[in-house]
Design an enzyme around this catalytic site. Structure first.
Site, PDB file in Angstrom:
ATOM      1  N   GLY A  12      12.344  -2.712  -1.260  1.00 44.45           N
ATOM      2  CA  GLY A  12      12.607  -1.311  -1.574  1.00 44.45           C
ATOM      3  C   GLY A  12      12.547  -0.959  -3.044  1.00 44.45           C
ATOM      4  O   GLY A  12      13.136   0.034  -3.466  1.00 44.45           O
ATOM      5  N   ILE A  87       3.493   3.748  13.027  1.00 37.15           N
ATOM      6  CA  ILE A  87       4.242   4.977  13.333  1.00 37.15           C
ATOM      7  C   ILE A  87       3.813   5.500  14.703  1.00 37.15           C
ATOM      8  O   ILE A  87       2.620   5.699  14.944  1.00 37.15           O
ATOM      9  CB  ILE A  87       3.967   6.062  12.255  1.00 37.15           C
ATOM     10  CG1 ILE A  87       4.273   5.523  10.856  1.00 37.15           C
ATOM     11  CG2 ILE A  87       4.767   7.322  12.540  1.00 37.15           C
ATOM     12  CD1 ILE A  87       5.713   5.132  10.617  1.00 37.15           C
ATOM     13  N   HIS A 103      -0.570   1.444   0.117  1.00 35.72           N
ATOM     14  CA  HIS A 103      -1.087   0.141   0.494  1.00 35.72           C
ATOM     15  C   HIS A 103      -1.473  -0.614  -0.779  1.00 35.72           C
ATOM     16  O   HIS A 103      -2.135  -0.046  -1.660  1.00 35.72           O
ATOM     17  CB  HIS A 103      -2.314   0.291   1.408  1.00 35.72           C
ATOM     18  CG  HIS A 103      -2.773  -1.024   1.936  1.00 35.72           C
ATOM     19  ND1 HIS A 103      -2.138  -1.660   2.966  1.00 35.72           N
ATOM     20  CD2 HIS A 103      -3.780  -1.838   1.544  1.00 35.72           C
ATOM     21  CE1 HIS A 103      -2.734  -2.816   3.191  1.00 35.72           C
ATOM     22  NE2 HIS A 103      -3.738  -2.940   2.342  1.00 35.72           N
TER      23      HIS A 103
HETATM   24  C1  GRF Z   1       4.406  -2.602  -1.865  1.00 34.43           C
HETATM   25  O1  GRF Z   1       3.497  -3.449  -2.490  1.00 34.43           O
HETATM   26  C2  GRF Z   1       3.691  -1.594  -1.007  1.00 34.43           C
HETATM   27  O2  GRF Z   1       2.426  -1.287  -1.448  1.00 34.43           O
HETATM   28  C3  GRF Z   1       3.587  -2.298   0.306  1.00 34.43           C
HETATM   29  O3  GRF Z   1       4.774  -3.042   0.418  1.00 34.43           O
HETATM   30  C4  GRF Z   1       5.269  -3.351  -0.871  1.00 34.43           C
HETATM   31  C5  GRF Z   1       6.703  -2.937  -0.910  1.00 34.43           C
HETATM   32  O4  GRF Z   1       7.367  -3.406  -2.039  1.00 34.43           O
HETATM   33  N1  GRF Z   1       3.274  -1.384   1.371  1.00 34.43           N
HETATM   34  P1  GRF Z   1       8.831  -2.906  -2.341  1.00 34.43           P
HETATM   35  O5  GRF Z   1       9.676  -3.188  -1.090  1.00 34.43           O
HETATM   36  O6  GRF Z   1       8.775  -1.442  -2.636  1.00 34.43           O
HETATM   37  O7  GRF Z   1       9.313  -3.704  -3.510  1.00 34.43           O
END
Ligand code: GRF
Length: 190
Positions: A12, A87, A103
């Site tokens: 997060g 989703i 992504h």
């Molecule tokens: C990020 O790299 C995002 O692009 C991907 O999952 C990761 C989440 O990282 N979908 P975090 O939990 O926000 O540190």
């Protein structure tokens, strides 16, 4: 003031960054963080930041309408920030072009089921790519296939490990994701 609900499954750090960004804005506020993982570190971040959180399971999400009804009541926009479940169609239909995902690669490359987190950065490294980046896109019923809103690139040096690539990508995410969310919200206000 628009209401944003964030979905996150893990650490997060993006969720925290987005929450911090909108704390200084009048465009939108993060009203809740929803997670499918009761052990997710994002829940500790919510406590620290005094943001409401809610844990749900597959039944709440897909079989019953619990999450759908919650969102209909509480959200104008939905942000997926490291959220791993697909989703359900009923939620996508209820929020057309109001759900954004980030992504950690340059879609359409390195997308689809199983392509998340370090799996993406390892594949990028194995294929000896000279660049990678981020893709922010609308969400439809298929993984990583909604219309692309924004991409940013970073170069990869031969010596970069997957962990170093991940760090470069996270930096791009922190820099751009909140601003792109705000731009989308402002554009839809017109
Ligand atoms: C990020 O790299 C995002 O692009 C991907 O999952 C990761 C989440 O990282 N979908 P975090 O939990 O926000 O540190």
């Amino acid at each position: 003031m628009k209401r944003i609900v964030i979905f996150a499954s893990g650490s997060g750090s993006n969720a925290e960054n987005i929450i911090g960004f909108f704390q200084t804005k009048t465009t939108a506020e993060i009203t809740h963080v929803l997670t499918n993982n009761e052990h997710a570190k994002v829940l500790d971040r919510c406590k620290k930041l005094d943001v409401n959180s809610l844990v749900f399971d597959r039944n709440d999400f897909s079989k019953s309408d619990m999450v759908l009804n919650f969102l209909k009541k509480e959200a104008d926009f939905i942000i997926l920030a490291g959220f791993l479940w697909r989703i359900p169609e009923k939620i996508v239909k209820a929020f057309p072009n109001k759900i954004l995902n980030i992504h950690p690669a340059l879609l359409p490359k390195y997308g689809g089921k199983g392509m998340y987190g370090m799996h993406v950065h390892k594949a990028v490294k194995e294929n000896k790519e000279s660049e990678t980046g981020i893709t922010i896109h609308y969400v439809n019923e298929n993984y990583d296939e909604g219309a692309i809103i924004f991409q940013a690139k970073t170069s990869i040096d031969e010596v970069d490990t997957p962990e170093m690539i991940a760090k470069k990508v996270h930096e791009l995410e922190y820099k751009h994701f909140p601003e792109v969310i705000e731009q989308v919200i402002l554009a839809k206000n017109e």
